[in-house]
Design a protein around this motif. Structure first.
Motif, mmCIF file in Angstrom:
data_model
loop_
_atom_site.group_PDB
_atom_site.id
_atom_site.type_symbol
_atom_site.label_atom_id
_atom_site.label_comp_id
_atom_site.label_asym_id
_atom_site.label_seq_id
_atom_site.Cartn_x
_atom_site.Cartn_y
_atom_site.Cartn_z
ATOM 1 N N CYS A 59 0.827 -1.215 0.000
ATOM 2 C CA CYS A 59 0.000 0.000 0.000
ATOM 3 C C CYS A 59 0.855 1.257 0.000
ATOM 4 O O CYS A 59 0.450 2.293 -0.536
ATOM 5 N N TYR A 60 2.056 1.201 0.612
ATOM 6 C CA TYR A 60 2.953 2.359 0.637
ATOM 7 C C TYR A 60 3.332 2.763 -0.785
ATOM 8 O O TYR A 60 3.418 3.954 -1.112
ATOM 9 N N MET A 61 3.581 1.760 -1.637
ATOM 10 C CA MET A 61 3.949 2.015 -3.033
ATOM 11 C C MET A 61 2.744 2.483 -3.830
ATOM 12 O O MET A 61 2.830 3.428 -4.620
ATOM 13 N N ASN A 62 1.593 1.836 -3.629
ATOM 14 C CA ASN A 62 0.376 2.219 -4.356
ATOM 15 C C ASN A 62 0.010 3.668 -4.081
ATOM 16 O O ASN A 62 -0.352 4.421 -5.000
ATOM 17 N N ALA A 63 0.091 4.079 -2.807
ATOM 18 C CA ALA A 63 -0.267 5.452 -2.450
ATOM 19 C C ALA A 63 0.703 6.447 -3.078
ATOM 20 O O ALA A 63 0.298 7.518 -3.564
ATOM 21 N N THR A 64 1.986 6.104 -3.103
ATOM 22 C CA THR A 64 2.989 6.983 -3.718
ATOM 23 C C THR A 64 2.724 7.156 -5.211
ATOM 24 O O THR A 64 2.739 8.275 -5.740
ATOM 25 N N VAL A 65 2.454 6.047 -5.902
ATOM 26 C CA VAL A 65 2.194 6.080 -7.348
ATOM 27 C C VAL A 65 0.962 6.925 -7.656
ATOM 28 O O VAL A 65 0.968 7.731 -8.602
ATOM 29 N N GLN A 66 -0.094 6.782 -6.870
ATOM 30 C CA GLN A 66 -1.327 7.538 -7.122
ATOM 31 C C GLN A 66 -1.129 9.030 -6.879
ATOM 32 O O GLN A 66 -1.650 9.863 -7.638
ATOM 33 N N CYS A 67 -0.385 9.400 -5.840
ATOM 34 C CA CYS A 67 -0.171 10.827 -5.560
ATOM 35 C C CYS A 67 0.685 11.490 -6.632
ATOM 36 O O CYS A 67 0.375 12.599 -7.090
ATOM 37 N N LEU A 68 1.760 10.830 -7.068
ATOM 38 C CA LEU A 68 2.607 11.412 -8.110
ATOM 39 C C LEU A 68 1.869 11.521 -9.439
ATOM 40 O O LEU A 68 2.170 12.401 -10.257
ATOM 41 N N ARG A 69 0.886 10.654 -9.637
ATOM 42 C CA ARG A 69 0.100 10.706 -10.871
ATOM 43 C C ARG A 69 -0.784 11.959 -10.923
ATOM 44 O O ARG A 69 -1.321 12.306 -11.975
ATOM 45 N N ALA A 70 -0.909 12.661 -9.792
ATOM 46 C CA ALA A 70 -1.701 13.897 -9.743
ATOM 47 C C ALA A 70 -0.983 15.067 -10.412
ATOM 48 O O ALA A 70 -1.535 16.170 -10.491
ATOM 49 N N ILE A 71 0.249 14.854 -10.896
ATOM 50 C CA ILE A 71 0.999 15.908 -11.597
ATOM 51 C C ILE A 71 0.851 15.673 -13.093
ATOM 52 O O ILE A 71 1.537 14.815 -13.668
#
Length: 487
Positions: free
Chosen positions: A114-126
């Motif tokens: 989940c730590y990786m999934n959350a990071t990927v989703q947040c960076l995708r907001a750029i």
């Protein structure tokens, strides 16, 4: 490390020298076969020495180099069952509802990922990062042979491409997690139960951003001739600079030294008197340190003062919530409630020189806000209740003309929040909250994606065992002006 070169027979095809690491779950091997054959992992049946390979562990299977695997499964899409009755919203599963509402895709949890999934989703907001990644031509290898930064960047590009093609679904990020484990073995650490151990999301964020910083360039058509602009995307859009002053408090005659420090993330320190994020940010900018004094010939106390001299378009802020607790040997969590805001103004944290550069754009924002307020007063006075048709508008650039990816006003709007629920960084659960538009947000809880409100997001400030903000991503506040006012 038990890594073998094996052969896989699939119908009339044969794949030779496929890398198989039995320290990793078989699902990673199936992900490699998916990349080679196009057969989805859940439709693969793989056998070796008469035994069927499971998803989660290798069981009693013993391998050696040159071992022959047999794989069955079709790469064609499975036939769809005919629709027999109308599907009502209340009868839909979460995934069916997400697809019907055209929700963005979630990411499957592959065992404490989940730590990786959350990071990927947040960076995708750029959005600018997603566009730059689309044009990235680096190679992806799950068997080594290319740099860690190249593999991570290419894997993230391919994962985002898959997410763009599959709205409302859930994607297993198997290739990305495999590449992450190869590049940074600490993320492949096993728990006492045999599965992957939970990891720190901010550490993952930092390593992924570092890889992107080395590999992703600003699209060539956006680069302008400028002494300031770098060709590196992360430097331009997420990289800021501090002007740092060092003054010895024990030697008044010693001149203050000046230097420049880069940053890709600001830190909000959570101390006893910190109730608001802005207070925690300011405490980072003024501190006392001990260093050698050339005039005194010994260690002395210095006052270190930092001011921002360059603002990036996207500003990441980490809430420093974890500290090492020696007795329990864990990174314990500070649960304190620290408020943050949807809109952020960092003007007071900047150097006087940068403040002067920010003023013209700030004046435009104030002028537009004053005009809107005046129109509202006039409409109220005249008894107008109906809203006038929206006038065509134009988005003004948020960067300085000679500094691509910078912030020219000091104003930001919250775009994403990465939260942690639990008592230590090595346990608990991470979730991403990403802005859709206005007051509408998405919550990405691995493969479960739901709509939430801005009010829900503001409740993530901590103070208990509920999700608390750990990393915040602010984007530029963009000035939107009527077309007739643009120059």
């Amino acid at each position: 490390m038990p890594v073998f070169k094996v052969n896989v027979k699939w119908g009339k095809e044969k794949f030779s020298d496929v890398e198989c690491n039995t320290d990793e779950p078989p699902m990673v091997f199936k992900a490699q076969m998916f990349a080679l054959s196009g057969v989805q992992p859940d439709r693969q049946k793989i056998m070796v020495k008469g035994a069927v390979v499971k998803d989660d562990d290798w069981g009693n299977i013993k391998l050696k180099d040159g071992a022959m695997f047999m794989m069955m499964g079709s790469a064609d899409a499975l036939p769809q069952a005919p629709v027999e009755k109308t599907m009502f919203v209340e009868d839909m599963t979460d995934q069916q509802l997400a697809k019907a509402l055209e929700m963005p895709p979630g990411l499957m949890n592959l065992g404490n990922t989940c730590y990786m999934n959350a990071t990927v989703q947040c960076l995708r907001a750029i959005p600018e990062l997603r566009e730059a990644l689309r044009k990235y031509g680096g190679n992806l290898s799950v068997a080594g042979g290319v740099s860690a930064a190249d593999s991570i960047t290419a894997a993230l590009r391919d994962l985002y491409n898959s997410m763009d093609k599959k709205p409302g679904g859930a994607i297993p990020p198997m290739i990305f997690i495999q590449v992450l484990h190869m590049a940074y073995p600490q993320f492949a650490e096993k728990s006492e139960h045999g599965g992957f151990a939970q990891q720190d999301a901010n550490e993952c964020w930092t390593e992924v951003v570092r890889c992107l910083q080395q590999e992703v360039d600003v699209p060539q058509e956006l680069l302008k001739e400028s002494s300031r602009s770098s060709s590196r995307f992360i430097d331009q859009y997420l990289g800021g600079e501090f002007e740092v002053g060092m003054k010895c408090e024990e030697a008044e005659g010693e001149p203050e030294s000046k230097s420049t420090e880069k940053f890709y993330q600001l830190s909000c320190f959570i101390e006893k008197d910190v109730k608001y994020m802005q207070t925690g940010l300011r405490s980072r900018l003024e501190e006392h340190i001990t260093k050698n004094s050339p005039s005194l010939g010994r260690d002395a106390i210095y006052k270190k003062s930092s001011k921002i001299k360059r603002l990036p378009g996207y500003l990441a802020i980490q809430f420093v919530r974890f500290y090492y607790k020696e007795k329990e040997a864990i990174n314990a969590k500070i649960l304190k409630d620290v408020k943050f805001t949807m809109s952020l103004d960092v003007y007071d944290l900047c150097t006087p020189e940068l403040q002067a550069k920010l003023q013209p754009a700030r004046d435009k924002f104030k002028e537009l806000e004053d005009k809107k307020a005046e129109e509202m007063i006039q409409n109220k006075a005249s008894g107008k209740t109906e809203e006038e048709p929206a006038k065509p508008t134009k988005m003004e650039p948020y960067s300085f003309p000679d500094d691509l990816g910078s912030n020219n006003s000091g104003f930001y709007e919250l775009q994403a929040v990465l939260t942690h629920k639990g008592r230590s960084s090595s346990s608990g659960h991470y979730v991403a909250w990403v802005k859709k538009k206005g007051d509408e947000w998405y919550m990405f809880d691995d493969d479960n994606v739901t709509c939430v409100t801005a009010e829900d997001v503001l409740k993530l400030s901590g103070g208990g065992d509920w999700h608390s903000a750990y990393v915040l991503l602010y984007g530029p506040r963009v000035l939107e002006v009527p077309l007739e006012e643009t120059s």
